[in-house]
Scaffold this active site. Structure first.
Site, short mmCIF file in Angstrom:
data_model
loop_
_atom_site.label_atom_id
_atom_site.label_comp_id
_atom_site.label_asym_id
_atom_site.label_seq_id
_atom_site.Cartn_x
_atom_site.Cartn_y
_atom_site.Cartn_z
N GLU A 78 0.76 -1.20 0.01
CA GLU A 78 -0.11 0.08 -0.05
C GLU A 78 0.84 1.33 0.03
O GLU A 78 0.46 2.34 0.45
CB GLU A 78 -1.05 -0.02 1.14
CG GLU A 78 -1.79 -1.00 1.34
CD GLU A 78 -3.34 -0.81 2.06
OE1 GLU A 78 -4.37 -0.72 2.00
OE2 GLU A 78 -2.84 -0.53 3.41
N HIS A 97 -0.42 5.51 8.11
CA HIS A 97 -1.59 4.57 7.57
C HIS A 97 -2.00 3.65 8.85
O HIS A 97 -1.14 2.68 9.16
CB HIS A 97 -1.69 4.09 6.63
CG HIS A 97 -2.77 3.01 5.98
ND1 HIS A 97 -4.01 3.48 6.01
CD2 HIS A 97 -2.65 1.70 5.84
CE1 HIS A 97 -4.87 2.24 5.90
NE2 HIS A 97 -4.11 1.22 5.79
N HIS A 99 -5.01 0.93 11.51
CA HIS A 99 -6.23 0.40 11.76
C HIS A 99 -6.47 0.40 13.19
O HIS A 99 -6.78 -0.58 13.64
CB HIS A 99 -6.40 -0.83 10.97
CG HIS A 99 -5.79 -1.38 10.02
ND1 HIS A 99 -4.71 -2.42 9.67
CD2 HIS A 99 -5.80 -0.57 8.64
CE1 HIS A 99 -4.24 -2.45 8.51
NE2 HIS A 99 -5.00 -1.21 7.73
N HIS A 167 -11.96 0.10 6.41
CA HIS A 167 -10.51 -0.27 6.38
C HIS A 167 -9.72 0.48 7.57
O HIS A 167 -9.04 -0.34 8.25
CB HIS A 167 -10.13 0.38 5.05
CG HIS A 167 -8.66 0.01 4.74
ND1 HIS A 167 -8.18 -0.04 3.40
CD2 HIS A 167 -7.54 0.08 5.45
CE1 HIS A 167 -6.70 -0.25 3.57
NE2 HIS A 167 -6.46 -0.37 4.77
#
Lengths: 289, 289, 289, 289
Positions: A78, A97, A99, A167
């Protein structure tokens, strides 16, 4: 700011492990920093769980997210998240980035994340939401194609946090430590917002409060104080002592009376810490911390 | 895959301790693997708390769940869960039965578990529910009789996770590490689904998203990355160092550019990591990770 | 069962620290055992945080909760909870009073605690609620007078757990390890019940299920397995090794094929663990574990 | 009480680290104590994360929150919280400002915090709410101007805890250990109140119960017991042994039969711990613990 690229790699690897140690990253997620000497390049770890990343795991990419040196290890799939945001936002020098568990209910439900306490204002006044379905229909939800990264960067726009449906989230900062602060406190904000939702009354900061509190949180003083804490917690967890180089550097930075030139409240601190026990006078609102 | 049965026993014991260390198993629950050389046999620990299981606790059973060698220790009473699923599902080579805290509200309420984020897609598009009352009326809720295990296996059908009312869940995998990944991320999915429920909007993945994201998660790359993380966390908790054999093996596996032959996204990784900084081109949707 | 009173004191002190280590007790709460040789006496720590209790902190009381030897340290002010229950319930040989976080919402709200999963059946089919206001009006909520203890014992009646409004709970057992199991799993049951409530559907065990599952959980096999786990977790936390006496004793107990005479499922275990891989036959419902 | 100012600094630094170790403070928040020999001065750490504070970080201020000695390090910007409360409340000798996770949903939603269990009565019968917007409009939410501190002190009034909208809470005590107890158990009260809210029935203590239970909790006996526990948990976390000076002092204090002169229940303890196994007689309600 690190003096050399070797220092930068060490600082970036430490940031991975700090954000993991604080419960925001698990086996997945990643952090990048822009090359301080070449705005068309950035640094990112090879594909590795953030809590394990070391300086020599860090790879260098161009803004199309192609590696500068052919890697002998696997890259993150990613990485276009980073490259496309660095392209679109010249003011951004660090990207995370993740989660985080506290962000996921918002990413799943689409309920807007709003700043609900002063430290949470690090997220900005609001956070846009990006849904991969809108432009790309059914996908495996990862952001791997350049056009997917570009779409995410457009959704982020001028904001500091973008929530990604089903996501996670992506957070940006002007520099690495600011990014870490914003990542950790926007996640904590989400935790508090959910709990306030349970009580039935979520009352966000006004735009004015969010603006002023947001600037304050990322000032050099609070940033140095928080960073010393996270560096030390990581060193404790990793069995490194107080005499660890990184711990001592963070301690020294937090101890300095004026950790930065443009520190809001610097004048105020100097004034009220003057010796003569002079009566502190009221000062104009919003000028200090 | 382990080279010898001794390696297999060690890997299975480590999986018990990993799943316990990540909070999914406490004093109860168990994990099995099918015998790689004899599909009519499987391995399972003696009756012991998962966090304590060692290689020499592992016993061998036939698919009727009778021990191959008369054990001098107590077996798990619920071993028919494993035997009956291995009978019914030739594609399954590893089974985990657990009572994870995040799964229990779904097991108690009967509210369907659905994939709500990309990593949660490891659970599949949906999870059937088995209620021991339907066929057996009032019981002590354990699955100890062959017909109870067979009933559970029928309820599982072609799925990857079956929720057991007022009891817990059983998860299956093609191999041990896939099983561990699915077990941990289906539990995390449940945690996120509950929190999104609190916000009032649970928005699951589409069948297409669940299919594509599910395949992706269990590809060799992500699996190796996650496994290195869990192995290291366990080694840290148990006071074994980075030079521990198991840690080094997991580290080496995660470092390899192509951890497996049939890795989705392998071609893509090779292409975009090529040296010449070639512009990465858009590629067909759903083909890579 | 401990061989000597010195062993009993050690086992009781360890139970305090186990229940604290599992998050049920903090600075407050206490556990007692009846004197195995004199049913009119019981053992209880001096007033000390449970996580710190050692064998030489244990004091001896008569059933009026007066000390046998004049103590040179402070006693718990709520010891009548123990004395009055031992008076009223000859079948009870161990008592735990606590304010576990998961129990508190039920103690505060008055919503009935019900068994929602097989291990939770250790709490019994239901738990009565005692409110100090009913008989005593406004008090400081502690149970310090004999008549308050007697009132609580009446509310407990024949049950295993009594919830105390705006205060906590008291749990009883036939012996110390059974008490620890019931205390830990009734607290876990409360945690799961609250989470299922959030999903909107709490579906309790039937009386028949609760009866059968409750008996099963407290059988020697599961008890020995769980106790080895808790003893080892405590030893790990306290920096004692695997070769610690208590750890080895718990390990040996859990390893024995038949940890007790009246073990439900003992026959079944013997039968299916026979060597010849004989086909396991269906057996009558509810007879084994 | 500490014997010397050096002891006081050590005790204050330990309190910072205890409250951080129990999860109430993270990188932010602070604790002060009034100078025992000069009511117009108080002690507060330099600007440092509470979990890291040591005795030599402690600075001395007058009640206008000006430093007595020009500091070479950064002060906390919110020190007027302490100075203005010490001015307004001669009975207060210790103050803690924090953003505990369990308090935040109440600070965000404005739902009133009420005592819901006996230990939670340490917060008093109710907690007023202060909203910086009411007098000052949009600010960065920090309390840095003297008039902001004075406004907060007015809102606190005669109470023990004041909730600060979109910010946190400030807690006061007659002495340092009482403050620590009140801070930790008012936060736990908030946690339990939220969970009871989820079950739909929050049933607070009556004013009489809150009054009696509140007095009881802060009596020398329970305070010494709880403090030994927190001191030991901190020492364990910091790798100091049981023979640490602070641990031994706390242990000795908790062991004393009569830890203080005005201990409620002291007479009762003496009486029921008398040797002759005399039948304990019912005593008047609300007089002992």
């Amino acid at each position: 700011m690190p003096d050399t690229l070797a220092d930068l790699r060490r600082a970036l690897a430490e940031a991975y492990r700090i954000v993991a140690n604080e419960g925001i990253l698990d086996a997945f997620g990643h952090i990048s920093v822009r090359h301080p000497g070449n705005p068309n390049r950035y640094f990112l770890s090879r594909s590795r769980a953030p809590g394990l990343v070391q300086a020599d795991d860090i790879l260098e990419y161009d803004l199309d997210s192609s590696p500068i040196v052919p890697p002998v290890t696997r890259p993150y799939s990613e990485r276009v998240i980073h490259g496309e945001i660095f392209k679109a936002r010249p003011d951004v020098n660090a990207v995370c980035h993740h989660h985080a568990p506290s962000i996921m209910p918002f990413a799943i439900s689409g309920v807007p994340l709003v700043p609900v306490f002063h430290l949470g204002a690090a997220m900005g006044q609001s956070a846009p939401v990006w849904d991969s379905r809108d432009e790309f229909g059914d996908t495996n939800l990862l952001v791997v194609k350049p056009e997917e990264g570009a779409s995410l960067a457009r959704a982020l726009g001028k904001y500091a946090v973008v929530v990604m449906r089903r996501h996670g989230a992506t957070v940006v900062g002007g520099e690495l430590r600011e990014l870490v602060f914003r990542t950790l406190y926007s996640a904590k904000n989400a935790e508090h917002q959910l709990a306030a939702h349970v009580l039935g009354h979520v009352s966000p900061l006004t735009p004015g409060e969010a603006e002023m509190a947001g600037q304050l949180n990322l000032a050099p003083g609070p940033l140095a104080r928080a960073y010393e804490y996270w560096v030390r917690r990581l060193a404790d967890k990793e069995g490194r002592g107080k005499s660890d180089t990184s711990v001592r550097a963070a301690e020294a930075a937090a101890r300095r009376p004026n950790p930065g030139a443009a520190v809001p409240g610097k004048a105020s601190v100097t004034k009220t810490s003057g010796a003569k026990k002079a009566k502190a006078k009221p000062k104009p609102k919003g000028k200090k911390r």
